[in-house]
Design a protein around this motif. Sequence first.
Motif, PDB file in Angstrom:
ATOM      1  N   LEU A  73       0.830  -1.212   0.000  1.00 28.58           N
ATOM      2  CA  LEU A  73       0.000   0.000   0.000  1.00 28.58           C
ATOM      3  C   LEU A  73       0.862   1.259   0.000  1.00 28.58           C
ATOM      4  O   LEU A  73       0.555   2.235  -0.675  1.00 28.58           O
ATOM      5  N   GLU A  74       1.975   1.228   0.748  1.00 30.12           N
ATOM      6  CA  GLU A  74       2.850   2.401   0.840  1.00 30.12           C
ATOM      7  C   GLU A  74       3.881   2.453  -0.281  1.00 30.12           C
ATOM      8  O   GLU A  74       4.559   3.465  -0.442  1.00 30.12           O
ATOM      9  N   GLY A  75       4.037   1.343  -1.019  1.00 30.57           N
ATOM     10  CA  GLY A  75       5.050   1.310  -2.056  1.00 30.57           C
ATOM     11  C   GLY A  75       6.438   1.047  -1.517  1.00 30.57           C
ATOM     12  O   GLY A  75       7.435   1.472  -2.113  1.00 30.57           O
ATOM     13  N   GLY A  76       6.516   0.335  -0.382  1.00 33.40           N
ATOM     14  CA  GLY A  76       7.801   0.020   0.229  1.00 33.40           C
ATOM     15  C   GLY A  76       8.293  -1.372  -0.122  1.00 33.40           C
ATOM     16  O   GLY A  76       7.590  -2.156  -0.761  1.00 33.40           O
ATOM     17  N   VAL A  77       9.524  -1.686   0.323  1.00 29.56           N
ATOM     18  CA  VAL A  77      10.105  -3.000   0.036  1.00 29.56           C
ATOM     19  C   VAL A  77       9.827  -4.012   1.138  1.00 29.56           C
ATOM     20  O   VAL A  77       9.958  -5.226   0.934  1.00 29.56           O
ATOM     21  N   GLY A  78       9.457  -3.521   2.327  1.00 29.74           N
ATOM     22  CA  GLY A  78       9.201  -4.430   3.442  1.00 29.74           C
ATOM     23  C   GLY A  78       8.623  -3.669   4.614  1.00 29.74           C
ATOM     24  O   GLY A  78       8.727  -2.436   4.691  1.00 29.74           O
ATOM     25  N   ALA A  79       8.000  -4.417   5.531  1.00 33.59           N
ATOM     26  CA  ALA A  79       7.377  -3.787   6.695  1.00 33.59           C
ATOM     27  C   ALA A  79       7.432  -4.728   7.886  1.00 33.59           C
ATOM     28  O   ALA A  79       7.598  -5.940   7.735  1.00 33.59           O
ATOM     29  N   MET A  80       7.277  -4.167   9.076  1.00 33.73           N
ATOM     30  CA  MET A  80       7.231  -4.933  10.313  1.00 33.73           C
ATOM     31  C   MET A  80       6.105  -4.414  11.187  1.00 33.73           C
ATOM     32  O   MET A  80       5.992  -3.210  11.407  1.00 33.73           O
ATOM     33  N   LEU A  81       5.244  -5.319  11.663  1.00 32.75           N
ATOM     34  CA  LEU A  81       4.183  -4.931  12.585  1.00 32.75           C
ATOM     35  C   LEU A  81       4.730  -4.826  13.996  1.00 32.75           C
ATOM     36  O   LEU A  81       5.632  -5.570  14.393  1.00 32.75           O
ATOM     37  N   THR A  82       4.176  -3.893  14.763  1.00 30.26           N
ATOM     38  CA  THR A  82       4.535  -3.731  16.168  1.00 30.26           C
ATOM     39  C   THR A  82       3.267  -3.729  17.018  1.00 30.26           C
ATOM     40  O   THR A  82       2.151  -3.682  16.492  1.00 30.26           O
ATOM     41  N   SER A  83       3.459  -3.754  18.326  1.00 27.61           N
ATOM     42  CA  SER A  83       2.309  -3.863  19.231  1.00 27.61           C
ATOM     43  C   SER A  83       1.493  -2.580  19.298  1.00 27.61           C
ATOM     44  O   SER A  83       0.336  -2.604  19.730  1.00 27.61           O
ATOM     45  N   SER A  84       2.067  -1.454  18.889  1.00 26.63           N
ATOM     46  CA  SER A  84       1.361  -0.168  18.923  1.00 26.63           C
ATOM     47  C   SER A  84       2.085   0.823  18.022  1.00 26.63           C
ATOM     48  O   SER A  84       3.223   0.595  17.604  1.00 26.63           O
ATOM     49  N   GLY A  85       1.427   1.946  17.770  1.00 24.08           N
ATOM     50  CA  GLY A  85       2.069   3.009  17.009  1.00 24.08           C
ATOM     51  C   GLY A  85       3.246   3.599  17.758  1.00 24.08           C
ATOM     52  O   GLY A  85       4.250   4.002  17.154  1.00 24.08           O
ATOM     53  N   GLN A  86       3.137   3.670  19.087  1.00 22.40           N
ATOM     54  CA  GLN A  86       4.243   4.156  19.902  1.00 22.40           C
ATOM     55  C   GLN A  86       5.480   3.292  19.710  1.00 22.40           C
ATOM     56  O   GLN A  86       6.598   3.787  19.579  1.00 22.40           O
ATOM     57  N   ALA A  87       5.275   1.967  19.729  1.00 27.15           N
ATOM     58  CA  ALA A  87       6.390   1.037  19.525  1.00 27.15           C
ATOM     59  C   ALA A  87       6.996   1.221  18.145  1.00 27.15           C
ATOM     60  O   ALA A  87       8.219   1.161  17.971  1.00 27.15           O
ATOM     61  N   ALA A  88       6.151   1.458  17.142  1.00 28.31           N
ATOM     62  CA  ALA A  88       6.648   1.654  15.772  1.00 28.31           C
ATOM     63  C   ALA A  88       7.565   2.869  15.699  1.00 28.31           C
ATOM     64  O   ALA A  88       8.651   2.811  15.108  1.00 28.31           O
ATOM     65  N   ASN A  89       7.156   3.982  16.303  1.00 25.70           N
ATOM     66  CA  ASN A  89       7.987   5.186  16.256  1.00 25.70           C
ATOM     67  C   ASN A  89       9.273   5.014  17.064  1.00 25.70           C
ATOM     68  O   ASN A  89      10.339   5.496  16.660  1.00 25.70           O
ATOM     69  N   PHE A  90       9.183   4.324  18.202  1.00 29.62           N
ATOM     70  CA  PHE A  90      10.384   4.069  18.990  1.00 29.62           C
ATOM     71  C   PHE A  90      11.373   3.207  18.209  1.00 29.62           C
ATOM     72  O   PHE A  90      12.550   3.540  18.082  1.00 29.62           O
ATOM     73  N   TYR A  91      10.888   2.101  17.653  1.00 32.43           N
ATOM     74  CA  TYR A  91      11.765   1.208  16.893  1.00 32.43           C
ATOM     75  C   TYR A  91      12.348   1.897  15.663  1.00 32.43           C
ATOM     76  O   TYR A  91      13.508   1.683  15.308  1.00 32.43           O
ATOM     77  N   ALA A  92      11.527   2.706  14.992  1.00 31.69           N
ATOM     78  CA  ALA A  92      11.982   3.378  13.767  1.00 31.69           C
ATOM     79  C   ALA A  92      13.206   4.252  14.046  1.00 31.69           C
ATOM     80  O   ALA A  92      14.147   4.307  13.247  1.00 31.69           O
TER      81      ALA A  92
END
Length: 425
Positions: A73-92
């Motif tokens: 959907l975003e046109g990326g090469v890969g993605a990873m799910l996290t437990s929350s949006g907060q976790a996604a921003n921290f990991y990023a």
Amino acid sequence: MGRERKIETTCVQAGWNPKKGEPRVLPIYQSTTFKYETSEQMGRLFDLEDSGYFYTRLQNPTNDAVAAKIAELEGGVGAMLTSSGQAANFYAIFNICEAGDHIVSSAPIYGGTFNLFAVTMKKLGIDVTFIDPDAPKEEIEKAFKPNTKALFAETISNPSLVVLDIEKFADIAHSQGVPLIIDNTFATPINCRPFEWGADIVTHSTTKYMDGHAMSVGGCIVDSGNFDWEKYKDKFHGLTQPDDSYHGLVYTQKFGKLAYITKATVQLMRDLGSIQSPQNAFLLNVGLETLHLRVARHCENAQRVAEYLNNNDKVAWVNYCGLPDNKYYNLAQKYMPNGSCGVISFGLKGGRQTSIEFMDNLKLAAIVTHVADARTSVLHPASHTHRQLSDEQLIEAGVQPDLIRFSVGIENADDIIADIEQALG
């Protein structure tokens, strides 16, 4: 070679491609572990020599299918799910930062993310400088330091609804040799695909529009594969130098364009473990299948509500980039010509107390600590999500004390407007 399928089809079809006799609907792989026949087979998985499943904290077939859909959907090469949006921003951020590093961030962002950067990550030794996203390019560039590792912003800020000039931010980031990380939660890839404007990493709180039903908390990181980590080898040594925890493996050499997202999965998720459960990933996928339909309705309804509020004498101000007199109207037309999001912010004449009384009078719209699902909801950030911030920090984050965040749902717009009208008295 077939043409690229449309985003509406991707919402419905991507990620899960069943073979003969397999379930048509994505199954929930509700298992912590996966069986192998020999010790050698398992060992090769742990050494990243083979791809496959062995423990759900690292990878799970349900999660991977949903992550693949969001990446497409975003046109990326890969993605990873996290437990929350907060976790996604921290990991990023943490995927490329360590103690002694620095990031630059747009100031008007979600209060939880602001606090993550300003307080928690500082305790880990990662410093932040907040900047005004509307400031001239030259002024923003002054915030960068030799140890700066990323530039962060939101496509549409929550709750102040600042529309980001993505191309400007991408130019700044790349001139400084760092990736641009954008939280695209409010716009969703239906209305804006930041990679097409130069962003490098995209994050989401999938809890919001992507899930759409307020049933499951989750997050996602999407990698464009476009940032050249090797070009800045010394700056991003976590990706370009041997990882002792994997026998000296170098991510950029072994995984190429997938280096960033692979490291996030096999290192950060391995060690910190903020996984999204397969059950929640399944529910998220149910939401994604109708994302293209719901987002259009959210935007259509929000436009009508914003116009109503803009013409109401009891309303002091309205902030919605779909209004032609809005400060961000032209930017929104450039980056999101089909609509922005369903969230409106406004204030009432009479100030903070009047805003609180209005919210208490609403009947259809619910006061909830949530935003961007199918149901119309309302929040007073200064009293709720941002109450940990001082008045000075509130203003810096773009939140006025009287600001009402109104998340327009997919009900009939006439009913939503009627509820606002009766609550205004």
